[in-house]
Design an enzyme around this catalytic site. Structure first.
Site: not given
Length: 264
Positions: A146, A243
């Site tokens: 990521e 998130e």
């Protein structure tokens, strides 16, 4: 249909961690993710998932010494043995929790990193990810990488989409995927829909948050309904991890998700 997963490291902080599973299920979530499971036994986490009928969709490998500032091990020269141990531990939890994917955080570059240091980190990163994907493949699991924005996490090794895509191409592992966090990408690069289109075949997981404050997705500069529509048009069948840091009470802030099955 967009499938939303609650990030229990950020959402439902009104509750103790183990109570967040039921809070997420009661709010309409069908899946959960979080940063790290290792403070709890896999057995008690599995019990919480079974009781709430939630799917565990993602968590991170052990990141090193988080309290002292480490943010992952995958690119850190000299930490190869620790990284391999972290892969073993994460996959043990993934097996117990029936979690199909885990994220290998890249780690930080030194503040004074030069070209040689960058190259050393890159070589270490590739070697470690090759090991991780090989081990994960034995269990039918995916490894995710990521890009994380360097405003929130200064000196993070992996910060650009093109950098991540080059790693995926060089390693060529079928079970190495992109964790595409739209919040991080917007801060670093923008042009989110074009990134989705170009990288779609590599995406293994998506995450969202409002930009710039990382609150609810309906607050800030990003048009998430348009992005969700694009994901559906592209045929995305994976999870979208929420998130973000709620601006107030988590449940009261879920009105943005009514069209996607949430119950504020």
């Amino acid at each position: 249909m967009i499938r939303l997963a609650a990030n229990l490291s950020m959402l439902f902080n009104e509750h103790d961690f183990m109570d967040r599973f039921s809070a997420a299920a009661n709010a309409g979530f069908k899946g959960v993710e979080y940063l790290f499971p290792y403070a709890y036994s896999a057995k008690e986490l599995r019990q919480a998932l079974e009781e709430t009928q939630l799917e565990q969709v993602l968590f991170n490998l052990p990141p090193g010494d988080w309290e002292s500032g480490e943010r992952g091990l995958a690119s850190l020269p000299g930490h190869e043995a620790e990284f391999r141990d972290s892969v073993v531990e994460a996959l043990r939890y993934a097996e117990m929790l029936n979690c199909p994917r885990v994220h290998a955080m890249a780690g930080l570059l030194p503040e004074d990193a030069d070209d040689t240091t960058q190259a050393d980190h890159q070589a270490t990163y590739l070697r470690n990810l090759r090991y991780a994907t090989n081990e994960a493949a034995k269990l039918g699991k995916e490894i995710l990488i990521e890009p994380i924005n360097t405003r929130d996490m200064p000196n993070y090794f992996l910060s650009r989409q093109v950098q991540a895509m080059a790693v995926l191409k060089e390693l060529g592992a079928n079970n190495l995927k992109l964790q595409f966090d739209l919040y991080h990408c917007q801060i670093m690069e923008g042009d989110l829909i074009r990134h989705l289109e170009r990288q779609f075949s590599a995406i293994g997981h998506v995450q969202v948050a409002g930009v710039p404050e990382r609150h609810e997705p309906d607050v800030g500069e990003v048009n998430y309904p348009a992005l969700f529509a694009k994901l559906e048009t592209l045929g995305y069948s994976g999870w979208v991890g929420c998130e973000y840091r709620p601006a107030g009470d988590t449940r009261q802030g879920l009105s943005w998700g009514r069209n996607y099955g949430l119950c504020p």
